[in-house]
Motif scaffolding. Sequence first.
Motif, mmCIF file in Angstrom:
data_model
loop_
_atom_site.group_PDB
_atom_site.id
_atom_site.type_symbol
_atom_site.label_atom_id
_atom_site.label_comp_id
_atom_site.label_asym_id
_atom_site.label_seq_id
_atom_site.Cartn_x
_atom_site.Cartn_y
_atom_site.Cartn_z
ATOM 1 N N ILE A 69 0.829 -1.208 0.000
ATOM 2 C CA ILE A 69 0.000 0.000 0.000
ATOM 3 C C ILE A 69 0.864 1.258 0.000
ATOM 4 O O ILE A 69 0.648 2.169 -0.803
ATOM 5 C CB ILE A 69 -0.937 -0.002 1.227
ATOM 6 N N SER A 70 1.891 1.285 0.855
ATOM 7 C CA SER A 70 2.690 2.522 0.891
ATOM 8 C C SER A 70 3.444 2.729 -0.414
ATOM 9 O O SER A 70 3.624 3.865 -0.872
ATOM 10 C CB SER A 70 3.622 2.571 2.103
ATOM 11 N N ALA A 71 3.870 1.613 -1.073
ATOM 12 C CA ALA A 71 4.512 1.759 -2.391
ATOM 13 C C ALA A 71 3.538 2.370 -3.386
ATOM 14 O O ALA A 71 3.872 3.325 -4.111
ATOM 15 C CB ALA A 71 4.982 0.395 -2.896
ATOM 16 N N ALA A 72 2.303 1.836 -3.380
ATOM 17 C CA ALA A 72 1.293 2.356 -4.303
ATOM 18 C C ALA A 72 1.017 3.829 -4.021
ATOM 19 O O ALA A 72 0.860 4.638 -4.927
ATOM 20 C CB ALA A 72 0.004 1.549 -4.170
ATOM 21 N N MET A 73 1.011 4.168 -2.702
ATOM 22 C CA MET A 73 0.685 5.542 -2.357
ATOM 23 C C MET A 73 1.714 6.537 -2.874
ATOM 24 O O MET A 73 1.373 7.641 -3.300
ATOM 25 C CB MET A 73 0.505 5.688 -0.847
ATOM 26 N N SER A 74 2.989 6.129 -2.866
ATOM 27 C CA SER A 74 3.962 7.091 -3.418
ATOM 28 C C SER A 74 3.810 7.200 -4.930
ATOM 29 O O SER A 74 4.052 8.265 -5.503
ATOM 30 C CB SER A 74 5.399 6.733 -3.000
ATOM 31 N N ASP A 75 3.356 6.104 -5.594
ATOM 32 C CA ASP A 75 3.040 6.211 -7.030
ATOM 33 C C ASP A 75 1.895 7.191 -7.247
ATOM 34 O O ASP A 75 1.939 8.076 -8.116
ATOM 35 C CB ASP A 75 2.602 4.844 -7.587
ATOM 36 N N ILE A 76 0.857 6.989 -6.441
ATOM 37 C CA ILE A 76 -0.349 7.806 -6.609
ATOM 38 C C ILE A 76 -0.064 9.278 -6.334
ATOM 39 O O ILE A 76 -0.575 10.164 -7.021
ATOM 40 C CB ILE A 76 -1.463 7.293 -5.651
ATOM 41 N N ALA A 77 0.795 9.537 -5.344
ATOM 42 C CA ALA A 77 1.070 10.923 -4.953
ATOM 43 C C ALA A 77 1.644 11.745 -6.106
ATOM 44 O O ALA A 77 1.495 12.965 -6.126
ATOM 45 C CB ALA A 77 2.014 10.960 -3.759
ATOM 46 N N VAL A 78 2.270 11.063 -7.076
ATOM 47 C CA VAL A 78 2.839 11.829 -8.187
ATOM 48 C C VAL A 78 1.926 11.870 -9.413
ATOM 49 O O VAL A 78 2.302 12.421 -10.447
ATOM 50 C CB VAL A 78 4.244 11.313 -8.590
ATOM 51 N N PHE A 79 0.711 11.343 -9.316
ATOM 52 C CA PHE A 79 -0.279 11.583 -10.391
ATOM 53 C C PHE A 79 -0.398 13.088 -10.567
ATOM 54 O O PHE A 79 -0.485 13.816 -9.574
ATOM 55 C CB PHE A 79 -1.665 11.047 -9.986
ATOM 56 N N PRO A 80 -0.435 13.563 -11.794
ATOM 57 C CA PRO A 80 -0.489 15.029 -11.987
ATOM 58 C C PRO A 80 -1.751 15.664 -11.376
ATOM 59 O O PRO A 80 -1.730 16.832 -11.017
ATOM 60 C CB PRO A 80 -0.479 15.193 -13.505
ATOM 61 N N GLU A 81 -2.844 14.896 -11.286
ATOM 62 C CA GLU A 81 -4.097 15.477 -10.800
ATOM 63 C C GLU A 81 -4.149 15.553 -9.290
ATOM 64 O O GLU A 81 -4.990 16.246 -8.728
ATOM 65 C CB GLU A 81 -5.298 14.625 -11.254
ATOM 66 N N VAL A 82 -3.270 14.800 -8.626
ATOM 67 C CA VAL A 82 -3.459 14.570 -7.190
ATOM 68 C C VAL A 82 -2.794 15.648 -6.334
ATOM 69 O O VAL A 82 -1.653 16.036 -6.559
ATOM 70 C CB VAL A 82 -2.916 13.182 -6.811
ATOM 71 N N LEU A 83 -3.561 16.135 -5.364
ATOM 72 C CA LEU A 83 -3.041 17.132 -4.445
ATOM 73 C C LEU A 83 -2.504 16.455 -3.188
ATOM 74 O O LEU A 83 -1.445 16.783 -2.696
ATOM 75 C CB LEU A 83 -4.170 18.108 -4.072
ATOM 76 N N ASP A 84 -3.277 15.461 -2.718
ATOM 77 C CA ASP A 84 -2.935 14.857 -1.428
ATOM 78 C C ASP A 84 -3.448 13.410 -1.383
ATOM 79 O O ASP A 84 -4.519 13.116 -1.913
ATOM 80 C CB ASP A 84 -3.588 15.704 -0.325
ATOM 81 N N VAL A 85 -2.690 12.519 -0.761
ATOM 82 C CA VAL A 85 -3.102 11.120 -0.610
ATOM 83 C C VAL A 85 -3.075 10.757 0.866
ATOM 84 O O VAL A 85 -2.149 11.150 1.581
ATOM 85 C CB VAL A 85 -2.117 10.152 -1.311
ATOM 86 N N GLN A 86 -4.100 10.036 1.269
ATOM 87 C CA GLN A 86 -4.105 9.613 2.670
ATOM 88 C C GLN A 86 -4.600 8.175 2.796
ATOM 89 O O GLN A 86 -5.522 7.775 2.091
ATOM 90 C CB GLN A 86 -5.000 10.553 3.475
ATOM 91 N N TYR A 87 -3.992 7.475 3.688
ATOM 92 C CA TYR A 87 -4.449 6.103 3.961
ATOM 93 C C TYR A 87 -5.342 6.137 5.185
ATOM 94 O O TYR A 87 -5.021 6.766 6.187
ATOM 95 C CB TYR A 87 -3.248 5.176 4.210
ATOM 96 N N VAL A 88 -6.513 5.518 5.044
ATOM 97 C CA VAL A 88 -7.428 5.433 6.180
ATOM 98 C C VAL A 88 -7.580 3.960 6.529
ATOM 99 O O VAL A 88 -8.115 3.175 5.740
ATOM 100 C CB VAL A 88 -8.806 6.035 5.833
ATOM 101 N N SER A 89 -7.066 3.602 7.690
ATOM 102 C CA SER A 89 -7.106 2.184 8.084
ATOM 103 C C SER A 89 -8.513 1.799 8.509
ATOM 104 O O SER A 89 -9.369 2.647 8.686
ATOM 105 C CB SER A 89 -6.120 1.945 9.223
#
Lengths: 289, 228
Positions: A69-89
């Motif tokens: 999940i954390s690997a995916a989140m760093s991928d997602i964080a660099v999507f051009p559209e994305v401002l912020d990513v958060q994991y909610v357990s």
Amino acid sequence: MNLVTREALLSFHRTRTLSVLSVTTIAFALFVTGLFGLVALNLRSALRQVAERVQVVAFVKRETPSQQISAAMSDIAVFPEVLDVQYVSETQALERAQRELTEFQEVYKGLEVNPLPPSIELTLKPAFRDGKHAAVVAERLHGFEFVDEVKYGQDWVQRLDSLRDIAGLIGLAIGFAFALVSIVIIGVTIRMTVLQRAREIEIMRLVGATDWFIRGPFLLEGAIKGLLGGAVAVILCAAVFGAFRAQRMGLGVGLRFFGVGEALVLLVFGVLLGFGGSLVSVGRHLRRV
Amino acid sequence: MIRFTKVSKQYTTGTDAALEDVSFHIGRAEFAFLTGHSGAGKTTLLKLMYAAERPTSGDVRVSGFATATLGRDEVPRLRRRLGIVFQDFRLLEDRTAAENVAFALEVTGARADVIPARVARVLDQVGLAMKADAFPRELSGGEQQRVAIARALVNEPPVLLADEPTGNLDERATRGVFQLLCDINAAGTVVVMATHDLDLVRHAGKRTLEMRDGRMVFDSADDATESW
Ligand SMILES: Nc1ncnc2c1ncn2[C@@H]1O[C@H](COP(=O)(O)OP(=O)(O)O)[C@@H](O)[C@H]1O
Ligand SMILES: [Mg+2]
């Protein structure tokens, strides 16, 4: 006091009824335009606030290893559209549900197992807060195999999109219509002023006053009337705005009035209307005598 | 001072010409009557002089201006060199006699500090010094016409044009205004006065131009011996 100013003020005084009528007309036209401007202004900032809530939520399959999940989140964080990513357990999700959905507090308290899945929540950059871009991001999230389901409130995001379009269109149409109507009405009232002073204009021409000299007092008079009309319009808008806000208390809190710049635009608009209306009316009159 | 050369004027094509082939000359310091029945073309002739109308053909010269071809922006310069009075006075009702006269100076850019003295002087010249602060409605017809003449004179024009200036006046006032115009002429100003008051013309012994249906049919300067 110079002659142009004196003649302009004198004419103001002599044609009091007509002057009041002209100022009122300009004031009314600008008042309506201003009111509409206020609505548009607040609608826009309201839509912007609503759009801030455009959020894409990817629900994650339980038992997904956290490194994945954390690997995916760093991928997602660099999507051009994305401002912020958060994991909610799962636990965080449950806590939030208990906090926010107070009606169901009892239900959640009695639960043996947590029914809420963990999720990744994305907020988008302002320029991408619409249905089209949210859908693109959602599609991309589906590509991660641990993602179960993606939600971004398709329905209301799309409604927000069309609201934006409609508000813009109506704004343009009404603004255009009122500008047109005010120009016509102002033309008519100033034309009446010119006709009322036709004798003076005739004598000025007879004794050798230049066209520019003849126009001078009318232009100044028109500009002053426009300025007054604009000021009255701003005051009226402020009054209506104040009354509206007072009446709706809570709902009115987020509303805002014109800034100095926007109020100035209204005044300048008034001056231009008065000045332009005079120029056209006097010009047309002079061409015929 | 004023010269018409083969001047014709047709207001609308297809109708009779208001003026046809009119030629004459009025020299320095002259007084000339312009006579003729109603519709003969007197007003049209005067309008061509102050460039309110343009001739259909021919040439018009007034104090050095080619008024037939004068550009719109040059008309004010011509008008400042002309005084013009009408049958209906054309005064501004909401201004006093003095203000009406001052108006002509103000709107032609005279310096504010010279205006009161010039207004007082010209009102005195037309015999209205005592009525400077009266409004037109407080004045008799003859007095109103004197105010109009004062306004026409205040820029000290070399030419004064008068279109039936006594048309609305009784006999006494007529004689007074006519005498005033004669005095003005005696001081060196060219005066052209349109009138159909033949009595006045006959006893005045001034140069007379007679119009009939747009043509100039008689000029007393051409044949001083002919009686009519
Ligand atoms: N503005 C005008 N448009 C058309 N016809 C006109 C106009 N002014 C005068 N006329 C015609 O020109 C002729 C001469 O008129 P005018 O010069 O006013 O005569 P007068 O002053 O000798 O009475 C008349 O037939 C009149 O109807
Ligand atoms: Mg006439």
